[in-house]
Motif scaffolding. Structure first.
Motif, PDB file in Angstrom:
ATOM      1  N   PHE A   1       2.708  -1.967  -4.506  1.00  0.00           N
ATOM      2  CA  PHE A   1       1.876  -1.056  -3.641  1.00  0.00           C
ATOM      3  C   PHE A   1       2.343   0.360  -3.926  1.00  0.00           C
ATOM      4  O   PHE A   1       3.370   0.854  -4.211  1.00  0.00           O
ATOM      5  CB  PHE A   1       1.920  -1.579  -2.428  1.00  0.00           C
ATOM      6  N   GLY A   2       1.604   1.280  -3.624  1.00  0.00           N
ATOM      7  CA  GLY A   2       1.629   2.748  -3.190  1.00  0.00           C
ATOM      8  C   GLY A   2       1.999   2.880  -1.783  1.00  0.00           C
ATOM      9  O   GLY A   2       2.032   1.855  -1.171  1.00  0.00           O
ATOM     10  N   LYS A   3       2.569   4.191  -1.523  1.00  0.00           N
ATOM     11  CA  LYS A   3       2.874   4.264  -0.164  1.00  0.00           C
ATOM     12  C   LYS A   3       1.795   4.434   0.897  1.00  0.00           C
ATOM     13  O   LYS A   3       2.027   4.363   2.052  1.00  0.00           O
ATOM     14  CB  LYS A   3       3.894   5.546  -0.109  1.00  0.00           C
TER      15      LYS A   3
ATOM     16  N   GLY B   1       5.052   1.610   1.175  1.00  0.00           N
ATOM     17  CA  GLY B   1       4.196   0.745   0.526  1.00  0.00           C
ATOM     18  C   GLY B   1       5.022  -0.751   0.945  1.00  0.00           C
ATOM     19  O   GLY B   1       6.022  -0.875   1.240  1.00  0.00           O
TER      20      GLY B   1
ATOM     21  N   LEU C   1       1.457  -8.237  -5.954  1.00  0.00           N
ATOM     22  CA  LEU C   1       1.087  -6.636  -6.305  1.00  0.00           C
ATOM     23  C   LEU C   1       2.020  -5.600  -5.887  1.00  0.00           C
ATOM     24  O   LEU C   1       3.016  -5.751  -5.263  1.00  0.00           O
ATOM     25  CB  LEU C   1      -0.171  -6.344  -5.129  1.00  0.00           C
TER      26      LEU C   1
ATOM     27  N   LEU D   1      -6.376  -2.599  -6.965  1.00  0.00           N
ATOM     28  CA  LEU D   1      -7.041  -2.867  -5.824  1.00  0.00           C
ATOM     29  C   LEU D   1      -7.076  -1.679  -4.749  1.00  0.00           C
ATOM     30  O   LEU D   1      -5.873  -1.151  -4.851  1.00  0.00           O
ATOM     31  CB  LEU D   1      -6.639  -4.420  -5.058  1.00  0.00           C
TER      32      LEU D   1
ATOM     33  N   PRO E   1      -3.043  -5.742   5.833  1.00  0.00           N
ATOM     34  CA  PRO E   1      -4.083  -4.974   4.966  1.00  0.00           C
ATOM     35  C   PRO E   1      -5.175  -5.798   4.727  1.00  0.00           C
ATOM     36  O   PRO E   1      -5.111  -7.314   4.777  1.00  0.00           O
ATOM     37  CB  PRO E   1      -3.087  -4.741   3.822  1.00  0.00           C
TER      38      PRO E   1
ATOM     39  N   PHE F   1      -4.300   1.566   0.875  1.00  0.00           N
ATOM     40  CA  PHE F   1      -3.253   1.226   0.002  1.00  0.00           C
ATOM     41  C   PHE F   1      -3.807   1.130  -1.420  1.00  0.00           C
ATOM     42  O   PHE F   1      -4.674   0.378  -1.465  1.00  0.00           O
ATOM     43  CB  PHE F   1      -2.225   0.207   0.594  1.00  0.00           C
TER      44      PHE F   1
ATOM     45  N   LYS G   1      -1.719  -5.062 -10.079  1.00  0.00           N
ATOM     46  CA  LYS G   1      -1.082  -6.270 -10.654  1.00  0.00           C
ATOM     47  C   LYS G   1      -0.798  -6.220 -12.056  1.00  0.00           C
ATOM     48  O   LYS G   1      -1.615  -5.696 -12.770  1.00  0.00           O
ATOM     49  CB  LYS G   1      -2.383  -7.317 -10.371  1.00  0.00           C
TER      50      LYS G   1
ATOM     51  N   TYR H   1       6.077  -9.935   1.817  1.00  0.00           N
ATOM     52  CA  TYR H   1       6.090  -8.420   1.695  1.00  0.00           C
ATOM     53  C   TYR H   1       6.651  -7.918   3.074  1.00  0.00           C
ATOM     54  O   TYR H   1       6.790  -8.549   3.920  1.00  0.00           O
ATOM     55  CB  TYR H   1       4.893  -7.980   1.478  1.00  0.00           C
TER      56      TYR H   1
ATOM     57  N   TYR I   1      -6.686  -1.351  -0.509  1.00  0.00           N
ATOM     58  CA  TYR I   1      -6.430  -2.117   0.640  1.00  0.00           C
ATOM     59  C   TYR I   1      -6.683  -1.074   1.825  1.00  0.00           C
ATOM     60  O   TYR I   1      -6.056   0.021   1.649  1.00  0.00           O
ATOM     61  CB  TYR I   1      -5.354  -2.785   0.759  1.00  0.00           C
TER      62      TYR I   1
END
Lengths: 115, 113
Positions: B103-105, A42, B101, B34, B44, B89, B93, A35, B36
């Motif tokens: 992810f949000g910001k 994000g 995954l 999830l 994370p 975060f 999934k 990532y 994190y």
């Protein structure tokens, strides 16, 4: 308990240079991921692998390459570095994937600056 | 097109009170969620998760609630402690997906003494 180990922790590259970010895990996980995280954003998936010899593109693969010759190692290669690749890179692994849900374990990250 | 949204970039809560972090998603194919936690200069770390077949999952001071009809989940931390100050975060999934995954910001939680 090493978990997921990334090297280096920091690196400054000049535009056009290339480098390999190393990632190794000692948990015998089949699934591995790369990532990137840009400031205020994000994490976005670059590449992933479901096992040795198998890799696939994620959301933002352009400018990167990966290989997975062993279960433990999943290096990320940057060819012709560009300022847009300035970011923090995280490697992660997971014991399962697909229909079996489980969390991913992350390394500490590599902060890369391209100047 | 953000599929996982955390609309609060930061949240300040007094020590001992409840912290509530919110997350919305748009993709109906997400079936596992999830949270994190991330400290500066670290990766994370997994906090808690919930499957789409449940509406609540609890682990000590942390509880995650899932409202599938509203495509909304929240993380409750009770009581909040100084060590909870971090970026949180939300991640999701896809059903059957091997591709990691989404992810949000993130939300920066600050616990004030």
């Amino acid at each position: 308990n090493a978990g997921v180990t990334q090297t280096p922790k920091f690196r400054i590259l000049k535009i056009g240079q290339s480098m390999t970010l190393q990632c190794t895990q000692d948990m015998n996980h089949n699934y591995m991921y790369w990532y990137r995280q840009d400031p205020g954003m994000g994490l976005k998936l670059i590449y992933y692998s479901v096992g040795a010899g198998i890799t696939d593109k994620g959301e933002v693969p352009n400018g990167y390459n990966v290989s997975r010759s062993t279960t433990e190692d999943f290096p990320l290669r940057l060819e012709l570095a560009a300022p847009s690749q300035t970011s923090v890179y995280f490697c992660a692994s997971s014991p399962r994937g697909g229909a079996l849900n489980t969390e991913a374990f992350f390394g500490q990250g590599t902060r890369l600056t391209v100047v | 097109d953000q599929q996982v949204k955390q609309n609060s970039p930061s949240l300040s809560v007094q020590e001992g009170r409840i912290s509530i972090l919110n997350c919305d998603y748009t993709n109906s194919m997400f079936d596992y969620f999830l949270w994190y936690k991330k400290y500066p200069a670290e990766g994370p770390t997994f906090l808690i998760s919930i499957s789409s077949i449940k509406d609540k999952n609890e682990d000590g001071r942390f509880t995650v609630f899932l409202n599938k009809s509203a495509k909304h989940l929240s993380l409750h931390i009770v009581p909040s402690q100084p060590g909870d100050s971090a970026v949180y975060f939300c991640a999701a999934k896809r059903r059957g997906g091997a591709d990691g995954l989404t992810f949000g910001k993130g939300t920066h939680l600050i616990i004030q003494p």
